[in-house]
Design a protein around this motif. Structure first.
Motif, PDB file in Angstrom:
ATOM      1  N   PRO A 148       0.797  -1.235   0.000  1.00 47.74           N
ATOM      2  CA  PRO A 148       0.000   0.000   0.000  1.00 47.74           C
ATOM      3  C   PRO A 148       0.825   1.279   0.000  1.00 47.74           C
ATOM      4  N   LEU A 149       1.962   1.277   0.716  1.00 56.57           N
ATOM      5  CA  LEU A 149       2.772   2.494   0.752  1.00 56.57           C
ATOM      6  C   LEU A 149       3.360   2.786  -0.623  1.00 56.57           C
ATOM      7  N   ARG A 150       3.904   1.756  -1.278  1.00 59.42           N
ATOM      8  CA  ARG A 150       4.501   1.972  -2.599  1.00 59.42           C
ATOM      9  C   ARG A 150       3.462   2.464  -3.597  1.00 59.42           C
ATOM     10  N   ARG A 151       2.272   1.894  -3.515  1.00 56.92           N
ATOM     11  CA  ARG A 151       1.209   2.331  -4.428  1.00 56.92           C
ATOM     12  C   ARG A 151       0.726   3.737  -4.088  1.00 56.92           C
ATOM     13  N   MET A 152       0.690   4.061  -2.806  1.00 54.50           N
ATOM     14  CA  MET A 152       0.199   5.363  -2.380  1.00 54.50           C
ATOM     15  C   MET A 152       1.131   6.488  -2.819  1.00 54.50           C
ATOM     16  N   ILE A 153       2.462   6.243  -2.718  1.00 58.32           N
ATOM     17  CA  ILE A 153       3.409   7.311  -3.051  1.00 58.32           C
ATOM     18  C   ILE A 153       3.670   7.413  -4.546  1.00 58.32           C
ATOM     19  N   ASN A 154       3.222   6.439  -5.320  1.00 59.96           N
ATOM     20  CA  ASN A 154       3.550   6.439  -6.746  1.00 59.96           C
ATOM     21  C   ASN A 154       3.109   7.703  -7.479  1.00 59.96           C
ATOM     22  N   PRO A 155       1.878   8.224  -7.275  1.00 59.11           N
ATOM     23  CA  PRO A 155       1.498   9.423  -8.031  1.00 59.11           C
ATOM     24  C   PRO A 155       2.451  10.595  -7.842  1.00 59.11           C
ATOM     25  N   LEU A 156       3.021  10.708  -6.631  1.00 57.69           N
ATOM     26  CA  LEU A 156       3.966  11.799  -6.382  1.00 57.69           C
ATOM     27  C   LEU A 156       5.361  11.473  -6.892  1.00 57.69           C
ATOM     28  N   ILE A 157       5.888  10.320  -6.480  1.00 59.03           N
ATOM     29  CA  ILE A 157       7.288  10.019  -6.793  1.00 59.03           C
ATOM     30  C   ILE A 157       7.497   9.779  -8.286  1.00 59.03           C
ATOM     31  N   SER A 158       6.460   9.325  -8.990  1.00 60.77           N
ATOM     32  CA  SER A 158       6.610   9.103 -10.429  1.00 60.77           C
ATOM     33  C   SER A 158       6.793  10.418 -11.171  1.00 60.77           C
ATOM     34  N   ARG A 159       6.346  11.517 -10.590  1.00 65.70           N
ATOM     35  CA  ARG A 159       6.559  12.828 -11.199  1.00 65.70           C
ATOM     36  C   ARG A 159       7.967  13.361 -10.926  1.00 65.70           C
ATOM     37  N   LEU A 160       8.581  12.838  -9.868  1.00 61.72           N
ATOM     38  CA  LEU A 160       9.899  13.339  -9.455  1.00 61.72           C
ATOM     39  C   LEU A 160      11.050  12.497  -9.976  1.00 61.72           C
ATOM     40  N   ALA A 161      10.857  11.174 -10.090  1.00 57.68           N
ATOM     41  CA  ALA A 161      12.020  10.354 -10.440  1.00 57.68           C
ATOM     42  C   ALA A 161      11.672   8.988 -10.999  1.00 57.68           C
ATOM     43  N   THR A 162      10.769   8.248 -10.359  1.00 59.58           N
ATOM     44  CA  THR A 162      10.602   6.847 -10.721  1.00 59.58           C
ATOM     45  C   THR A 162       9.220   6.358 -10.321  1.00 59.58           C
ATOM     46  N   ARG A 163       8.823   5.229 -10.859  1.00 58.56           N
ATOM     47  CA  ARG A 163       7.548   4.624 -10.510  1.00 58.56           C
ATOM     48  C   ARG A 163       7.769   3.532  -9.453  1.00 58.56           C
ATOM     49  N   THR A 164       6.745   3.318  -8.639  1.00 56.44           N
ATOM     50  CA  THR A 164       6.838   2.284  -7.605  1.00 56.44           C
ATOM     51  C   THR A 164       5.695   1.276  -7.717  1.00 56.44           C
ATOM     52  N   ASP A 165       5.008   1.262  -8.854  1.00 58.43           N
ATOM     53  CA  ASP A 165       3.831   0.406  -8.996  1.00 58.43           C
ATOM     54  C   ASP A 165       3.915  -0.559 -10.173  1.00 58.43           C
ATOM     55  N   VAL A 166       5.088  -0.755 -10.753  1.00 60.88           N
ATOM     56  CA  VAL A 166       5.214  -1.579 -11.953  1.00 60.88           C
ATOM     57  C   VAL A 166       5.281  -3.058 -11.559  1.00 60.88           C
ATOM     58  N   VAL A 167       4.447  -3.858 -12.189  1.00 63.78           N
ATOM     59  CA  VAL A 167       4.435  -5.309 -11.984  1.00 63.78           C
ATOM     60  C   VAL A 167       5.096  -5.951 -13.205  1.00 63.78           C
ATOM     61  N   PHE A 168       6.256  -6.546 -13.002  1.00 65.84           N
ATOM     62  CA  PHE A 168       7.013  -7.078 -14.130  1.00 65.84           C
ATOM     63  C   PHE A 168       6.236  -8.146 -14.884  1.00 65.84           C
ATOM     64  N   GLU A 169       5.547  -9.002 -14.163  1.00 60.56           N
ATOM     65  CA  GLU A 169       4.817 -10.090 -14.816  1.00 60.56           C
ATOM     66  C   GLU A 169       3.762  -9.557 -15.783  1.00 60.56           C
ATOM     67  N   ASP A 170       3.208  -8.383 -15.503  1.00 61.58           N
ATOM     68  CA  ASP A 170       2.254  -7.777 -16.436  1.00 61.58           C
ATOM     69  C   ASP A 170       2.943  -7.379 -17.741  1.00 61.58           C
ATOM     70  N   LEU A 171       4.173  -6.901 -17.631  1.00 60.44           N
ATOM     71  CA  LEU A 171       4.936  -6.548 -18.829  1.00 60.44           C
ATOM     72  C   LEU A 171       5.290  -7.797 -19.627  1.00 60.44           C
ATOM     73  N   LEU A 172       5.732  -8.821 -18.918  1.00 63.52           N
ATOM     74  CA  LEU A 172       6.188 -10.045 -19.563  1.00 63.52           C
ATOM     75  C   LEU A 172       5.042 -10.748 -20.290  1.00 63.52           C
ATOM     76  N   ALA A 173       3.834 -10.643 -19.759  1.00 67.44           N
ATOM     77  CA  ALA A 173       2.688 -11.341 -20.343  1.00 67.44           C
ATOM     78  C   ALA A 173       2.417 -10.903 -21.783  1.00 67.44           C
ATOM     79  N   ARG A 174       2.900  -9.735 -22.156  1.00 65.64           N
ATOM     80  CA  ARG A 174       2.712  -9.228 -23.520  1.00 65.64           C
ATOM     81  C   ARG A 174       3.698  -9.833 -24.511  1.00 65.64           C
ATOM     82  N   HIS A 175       4.654 -10.643 -24.009  1.00 67.14           N
ATOM     83  CA  HIS A 175       5.747 -11.120 -24.856  1.00 67.14           C
ATOM     84  C   HIS A 175       5.930 -12.633 -24.735  1.00 67.14           C
TER      85      HIS A 175
END
Length: 202
Positions: A148-175
């Motif tokens: 929950p913390l990583r997901r909660m801070i993502n809207p802010l931190i993704s604007r400053l530097a990086t994302r904290t909500d990426v699920v690798f398996e979701d990316l891999l499923a496309r390939h």
């Protein structure tokens, strides 16, 4: 604020925050390359070139980054390491290379930075030759992980530097053409992972 603008602002102090924290993990990831003699290797999102000191000789290296200020630091690092590497401005989500050009693509701390991680992975797969490898070092959530913390801070931190909500398996499923060779913890109790993928021969 655009990613390019953000990392232009970050460039003078980026290494202070990232180098020491990720140096060991970068070294261990790159050690997975093994013998690179005669290979052509791409590093999208090379940033300030923190990977450069660990790259083994014998390959033709290409590094790409969205931010000229970061690339200038990478050029200085390459010169200090006496490393020949072609550096150019470009977008990891729209790579300026032809299909199947590279034997290996190294994605260190980029998939969880770009606004559209699926595009960045798809582009890396496109420019990778059949039988080639992807070396990934990044932070990912596990499927179904609440965090929950990583997901909660993502809207802010993704604007400053990086994302904290990426699920690798979701990316891999496309390939379906990618095979997982390794998936092991790298840092922060497994939040950061070493992932090695191989592209099917066809």
């Amino acid at each position: 604020m655009s990613l390019k603008h953000t990392y232009t602002l970050w460039s003078p102090i980026y290494d202070l925050f990232v180098d020491r924290a990720t140096r060991g993990a970068r070294r261990r990831s790159i050690a997975r390359l093994g013998d690179v003699g005669g290979q052509t290797i791409l590093l999208p999102g090379i940033g300030s070139g923190l990977d450069i000191p660990f790259l083994p000789g014998g390959a033709r290296y290409h590094g790409l980054d969205l931010t000229p200020a970061m690339l200038e630091r990478a050029r200085r690092r390459a010169d200090a390491a006496d490393m020949e590497i072609e550096l150019r401005v470009g977008d990891a989500m729209d790579l300026p290379y032809e299909d199947g050009r590279f034997d290996t693509v190294i994605l260190h701390l980029i998939l969880a930075v770009v606004p559209r991680p699926p595009h960045a992975l798809s582009e890396s797969v496109r420019v990778l030759r059949p039988g080639g490898r992807l070396l990934i070092l990044d932070k990912f959530l596990r499927p179904g992980q609440r965090a929950p913390l990583r997901r909660m801070i993502n809207p802010l931190i993704s604007r400053l530097a990086t994302r904290t909500d990426v699920v690798f398996e979701d990316l891999l499923a496309r390939h379906p053409d990618l095979r997982v060779i390794e998936d092991s913890p790298a840092l922060a109790g497994g939040w950061f992972r070493h992932i090695v993928l191989r592209k099917d021969e066809g």
